[in-house]
Design an enzyme around this catalytic site. Structure first.
Site, mmCIF file in Angstrom:
data_model
loop_
_atom_site.group_PDB
_atom_site.id
_atom_site.type_symbol
_atom_site.label_atom_id
_atom_site.label_comp_id
_atom_site.label_asym_id
_atom_site.label_seq_id
_atom_site.Cartn_x
_atom_site.Cartn_y
_atom_site.Cartn_z
ATOM 1 N N GLU A 153 0.844 -1.195 0.000
ATOM 2 C CA GLU A 153 0.000 0.000 0.000
ATOM 3 C C GLU A 153 0.883 1.250 0.000
ATOM 4 O O GLU A 153 1.776 1.385 0.841
ATOM 5 C CB GLU A 153 -0.913 -0.029 1.239
ATOM 6 C CG GLU A 153 -1.964 -1.120 1.120
ATOM 7 C CD GLU A 153 -2.550 -1.561 2.455
ATOM 8 O OE1 GLU A 153 -2.478 -0.786 3.420
ATOM 9 O OE2 GLU A 153 -3.068 -2.692 2.519
ATOM 10 N N ALA A 170 -5.877 -4.585 0.688
ATOM 11 C CA ALA A 170 -6.430 -5.937 0.546
ATOM 12 C C ALA A 170 -5.337 -6.919 0.936
ATOM 13 O O ALA A 170 -4.763 -7.592 0.086
ATOM 14 C CB ALA A 170 -6.876 -6.156 -0.897
ATOM 15 N N GLU A 171 -5.029 -6.987 2.235
ATOM 16 C CA GLU A 171 -3.835 -7.720 2.658
ATOM 17 C C GLU A 171 -3.890 -9.197 2.296
ATOM 18 O O GLU A 171 -2.903 -9.757 1.828
ATOM 19 C CB GLU A 171 -3.605 -7.541 4.170
ATOM 20 C CG GLU A 171 -3.111 -6.150 4.569
ATOM 21 C CD GLU A 171 -4.198 -5.099 4.597
ATOM 22 O OE1 GLU A 171 -5.390 -5.462 4.502
ATOM 23 O OE2 GLU A 171 -3.870 -3.899 4.713
ATOM 24 N N PHE A 191 1.898 -1.665 8.654
ATOM 25 C CA PHE A 191 2.038 -1.985 10.078
ATOM 26 C C PHE A 191 1.913 -3.496 10.302
ATOM 27 O O PHE A 191 1.054 -4.156 9.710
ATOM 28 C CB PHE A 191 0.987 -1.247 10.901
ATOM 29 C CG PHE A 191 1.309 0.212 11.051
ATOM 30 C CD1 PHE A 191 2.082 0.671 12.110
ATOM 31 C CD2 PHE A 191 0.865 1.130 10.122
ATOM 32 C CE1 PHE A 191 2.406 2.003 12.228
ATOM 33 C CE2 PHE A 191 1.185 2.481 10.232
ATOM 34 C CZ PHE A 191 1.959 2.916 11.290
ATOM 35 N N ALA A 192 2.760 -3.990 11.197
ATOM 36 C CA ALA A 192 2.854 -5.430 11.403
ATOM 37 C C ALA A 192 1.519 -6.057 11.791
ATOM 38 O O ALA A 192 1.237 -7.200 11.425
ATOM 39 C CB ALA A 192 3.911 -5.730 12.462
ATOM 40 N N PHE A 246 -1.242 -5.587 10.594
ATOM 41 C CA PHE A 246 -2.086 -5.861 9.434
ATOM 42 C C PHE A 246 -1.824 -7.262 8.877
ATOM 43 O O PHE A 246 -2.586 -7.756 8.046
ATOM 44 C CB PHE A 246 -1.907 -4.805 8.336
ATOM 45 C CG PHE A 246 -2.064 -3.384 8.799
ATOM 46 C CD1 PHE A 246 -2.708 -3.079 9.988
ATOM 47 C CD2 PHE A 246 -1.561 -2.332 8.049
ATOM 48 C CE1 PHE A 246 -2.846 -1.761 10.423
ATOM 49 C CE2 PHE A 246 -1.690 -1.019 8.471
ATOM 50 C CZ PHE A 246 -2.331 -0.732 9.663
ATOM 51 N N HIS A 277 -1.700 -0.554 16.223
ATOM 52 C CA HIS A 277 -0.567 -0.058 15.424
ATOM 53 C C HIS A 277 0.742 -0.073 16.214
ATOM 54 O O HIS A 277 1.678 0.643 15.865
ATOM 55 C CB HIS A 277 -0.819 1.378 14.950
ATOM 56 C CG HIS A 277 -1.844 1.512 13.867
ATOM 57 N ND1 HIS A 277 -3.184 1.343 14.083
ATOM 58 C CD2 HIS A 277 -1.721 1.795 12.548
ATOM 59 C CE1 HIS A 277 -3.838 1.537 12.949
ATOM 60 N NE2 HIS A 277 -2.973 1.810 11.997
HETATM 61 C C1 LIG Z 1 -5.893 -3.542 7.440
HETATM 62 C C2 LIG Z 1 -5.285 -2.213 7.288
HETATM 63 N N1 LIG Z 1 -4.524 -1.947 6.216
HETATM 64 C C3 LIG Z 1 -3.950 -0.743 6.069
HETATM 65 C C4 LIG Z 1 -4.137 0.231 6.997
HETATM 66 C C5 LIG Z 1 -3.461 1.576 6.852
HETATM 67 N N2 LIG Z 1 -4.453 2.589 6.478
HETATM 68 C C6 LIG Z 1 -5.056 3.352 7.400
HETATM 69 S S1 LIG Z 1 -6.220 4.342 6.739
HETATM 70 C C7 LIG Z 1 -5.911 3.765 5.201
HETATM 71 C C8 LIG Z 1 -6.683 4.300 4.040
HETATM 72 C C9 LIG Z 1 -8.115 3.959 4.142
HETATM 73 O O1 LIG Z 1 -8.790 4.434 3.028
HETATM 74 P P1 LIG Z 1 -10.368 4.523 3.021
HETATM 75 O O2 LIG Z 1 -10.944 3.230 3.437
HETATM 76 O O3 LIG Z 1 -10.755 5.053 1.705
HETATM 77 O O4 LIG Z 1 -10.690 5.568 4.184
HETATM 78 P P2 LIG Z 1 -10.285 7.134 4.257
HETATM 79 O O5 LIG Z 1 -8.972 7.194 4.965
HETATM 80 O O6 LIG Z 1 -10.216 7.669 2.897
HETATM 81 O O7 LIG Z 1 -11.343 7.753 5.095
HETATM 82 C C10 LIG Z 1 -4.903 2.810 5.223
HETATM 83 C C11 LIG Z 1 -4.368 2.124 4.039
HETATM 84 C C12 LIG Z 1 -4.928 -0.085 8.125
HETATM 85 N N3 LIG Z 1 -5.117 0.807 9.108
HETATM 86 N N4 LIG Z 1 -5.501 -1.291 8.233
#
Ligand SMILES: Cc1ncc(C[n+]2csc(CCOP(=O)(O)OP(=O)(O)O)c2C)c(N)n1
Ligand SMILES: [Mg+2]
Lengths: 323, 325
Positions: free
Chosen positions: A29, A57-58, A81-82, A84, A127
């Site tokens: 990501e 999409a882990e 982050f680990a 995940f 986290h």
């Molecule tokens: C399982 C997981 N993967 C990655 C992340 C890191 N992460 C935190 S917010 C985010 C983006 C999320 O995007 P969206 O669902 O569109 O929500 P928005 O932040 O735009 O409100 C990511 C990749 C996470 N917290 N959890």
């Protein structure tokens, strides 16, 4: 020689190995922009074919790394982050870890996973976790926990060249740590511990971010003529048991320091090995300094109370040497 | 479904509470008065507000890392939220959760979530509980466009569809997941079309129009309550601020969206939109809106003071609440 940060060390290792092997590629990501800087600039050199932003999409992209590895490429897969990893456990533990064995040695699984672990101040329970112990009892995955920039670079390069699934754990609070890194194609083999400080009275096995903290405590205790040997295993699988046991044979006392939890953690595992194989060397119990068995709390005073820290390390060493 | 004047004013109050709270949290985080990661939802006030206005107090929601707005819209107290974000003992989670993990079960808030996609199965299970316990409750599930690529989204929709669970999935599509444009990682332009794959209704709506959100959510909630199963609603919206407060520090000069795009979306401000509607309706006076803004500003000041004055947790509390009983 120029000083290099922990993050720059990752960036260098990735760049050099991608240069070296055209079948390596990076995915995860936001790896194109790279929030933490580890993959910064790689896209300029290697293009979007080999530096790939994934959807969030882990289970899907971790599994895709498994398939890509089995089909002859060498994926370097970032899981941010680990914690995940929990979203992708089947692909890591049921697939990547087992397929070589289950296929009677047919499958090759040259995957490097990278992730950020550990407490970095107020990141809270989802986290901040130290998750390598969760993979310790899944045979088939190598676990690498570099404590500084030089080890990071040398170990990550070895991990990428390794034909097995390897998870490299990057501590979230060490990103700015600086150190000189030997020039050239610098490699640190997996499975070789480092004696970070030689000493006589007690062996402290310290892992990851706990290494620099333990070294600071050892410096202070040296003023009181308490001589601490600090061993950094650098990789938990494979584990350099010989180096640890040789040290304990010399000092007759052992403390294991880890940011993971007390139950079922890397510290418990190493303490058990010392207790079982080094029983005759020991003058006292093997002590563990770890994070309490609670999810990492958000509020700073609670987080501080939960984590392994210098005061706890010092107390354990004093208890071990009886001073 | 006709909205009374009081109800409309309450929606304006909710949006105002979210806007002011988020702006303040952003400033406090920038000034390092708040630890950890902080994600604010300025610009996205209408989706949270319109959906929660259509829920009953006994209904439940799940939320995300960008969750302050959902919690406020469901009735969250600003003082206890602010105290939690400050890590104080008086916060909703006694300081154990922080910005990404605020929960208030008494209000039916099953929690913000640090795991993208983590709330989707939980909302599905909350709806399942209503069916098993034969209670007349609906669950609304907020999540982002990015989360709709997680397996949990797809598994949840199918499960809720086959069991006809009383849940409304609300996708807040702000066009980005972190710094990645949605179009580069998502197979469709409208998340709502994915509903078809699971045999449930899907609607694309203007997520910055609180009245449209309210109308669409009301229908979906009524449908869920009648035992007809889940609905997917996609609210097109935009976050005005960065993904996380302070992101410029690590992004440096790199940027992932144009200033023009941000400016354009600011012209579609959900609050100004409502103010215009109010003026045109002739039923709501400017003074009534102004009164709400003044009251909310005072509520917020009191919340910040409460958070600042509250004690930090005692380190001995670190081992409390790992298990119940
Ligand atoms: C399982 C997981 N993967 C990655 C992340 C890191 N992460 C935190 S917010 C985010 C983006 C999320 O995007 P969206 O669902 O569109 O929500 P928005 O932040 O735009 O409100 C990511 C990749 C996470 N917290 N959890
Ligand atoms: Mg988004």
């Amino acid at each position: 020689m120029a000083q290099t940060t922990y993050i720059q060390a990752i960036n260098q290792a990735l760049g050099e190995e991608m240069e070296r092997d055209p079948l390596t590629f990076v995915m995860g990501e936001d790896v194109v922009l790279s929030a933490f800087g580890a993959t910064k600039g790689l896209v300029d050199k290697f293009g979007l074919r080999r530096v790939r932003n994934t959807p969030i999409a882990e289970a899907g992209f971790v599994g895709a790394a498994v398939g890509a590895a089995m089909a002859g490429t060498r994926p370097i897969c970032e899981v941010e982050f680990a914690s995940f990893f929990y979203c992708a456990m089947d692909q890591v533990c049921n697939q990547a870890a087992k397929l070589r064995y289950m296929s009677g040695g047919q499958a090759r699984m040259p995957i490097t996973f990278r992730c950020v672990y550990g407490a970095m101040g107020g990141a809270a329970a989802q986290h901040s976790e130290t998750v390598y112990a969760q993979f310790l009892s899944v045979p088939g995955i190598k676990l690498v926990v570099p404590s500084g920039p030089a080890d990071m670079k040398g170990l990550l390069k070895s991990a990428i060249r390794d034909d097995n699934p390897v998870i490299v754990f990057e501590h979230g609070a060490l990103g700015g740590l600086r150190e000189e890194i030997p020039a050239g194609d610098y490699l640190v083999p997996l499975g070789q511990a480092a004696i970070k400080r030689a000493g006589e009275h007690v062996t402290v096995v310290a892992i990851g971010a706990m290494v620099s903290r333990t070294l600071r405590v050892a410096d202070r205790l040296a003023k009181e003529e308490i001589s601490v040997e600090v061993i950094d295993p650098r990789t938990l699988v494979p584990l350099d048991e010989d180096a640890i046991l040789a040290s304990v044979q010399k000092t007759n006392r052992a403390v294991v320091v880890d940011e993971g939890h007390w139950r079922g953690g890397a510290a418990a595992d190493i303490a058990a090995i010392i207790g079982e194989k080094g029983f005759d060397f020991l003058d006292g119990p093997v002590r563990r300094v770890t994070t309490l068995d609670v999810p990492i709390p958000f509020s700073p005073p609670l987080e501080k109370a939960a984590l392994a820290n210098e005061a706890k390390i010092e107390a354990a060493i004093r208890a071990a040497v009886g001073r | 479904m006709d909205l009374g004047k009081d109800q409309m004013l309450e929606m304006y109050r909710a949006m105002t509470r979210i806007r002011l709270f988020e702006a303040r949290v952003r400033d406090l985080a920038t000034a390092n008065e708040i630890p950890g990661f902080v994600h604010v939802s300025i610009g996205e006030e209408a989706s949270a507000t319109g959906v929660c206005a259509a829920l009953r107090p006994t209904d439940r929601i799940t939320s995300t890392h960008r969750g302050h707005g959902h919690l406020i819209a469901k009735g969250g107290r600003l003082d206890r939220m602010m105290a939690e974000i400050f890590g104080k003992r008086t916060g909703y989670c006694k300081g154990k959760g922080g910005s990404m993990h605020i929960v208030d079960f008494a209000l039916g808030i099953l929690g913000a979530n640090g795991i993208v996609g983590g709330g989707l199965p939980i909302a599905t299970g909350s709806a399942l509980a209503a069916v098993v316990a034969q209670r007349d409750e609906v669950t609304a599930c907020f999540f982002g466009d990015g989360a709709s690529n997680e397996g949990t989204f797809h598994e949840s929709l199918n499960l809720a569809a086959v069991w006809k669970l009383p849940v409304v999935y609300v996708c807040e599509n702000n066009g980005y997941g972190e710094f990645t444009p949605m179009r580069t990682v998502t197979s469709v332009t409208d998340i709502a079309v994915r509903a078809q794959g699971y045999g449930i209704p899907g609607h694309v709506i203007d997520g910055n129009d609180v009245l449209e959100v309210y109308r669409c959510a009301s229908e979906a909630i009524a449908r869920a309550r009648a035992g007809e199963g889940p609905t997917l609603i996609e609210c097109k919206t935009y976050r005005w601020e960065g993904h996380v407060v302070g992101e410029q520090a690590f992004l440096g000069k790199a940027s992932y969206r144009s200033e023009q795009e941000v400016a354009e979306w600011k012209t579609r401000c959900p609050l100004i939109r409502f103010e215009k509607f109010a003026a045109e309706s002739g039923k709501i006076g400017v003074a009534e809106l102004e009164k709400i803004r003044v009251e909310t500003a005072a509520e917020l000041e009191a919340a910040v003071k409460f958070a600042r004055d509250s004690p930090l947790p005692d380190p001995a509390e670190v081992t409390d609440d790992v298990f119940s009983g």
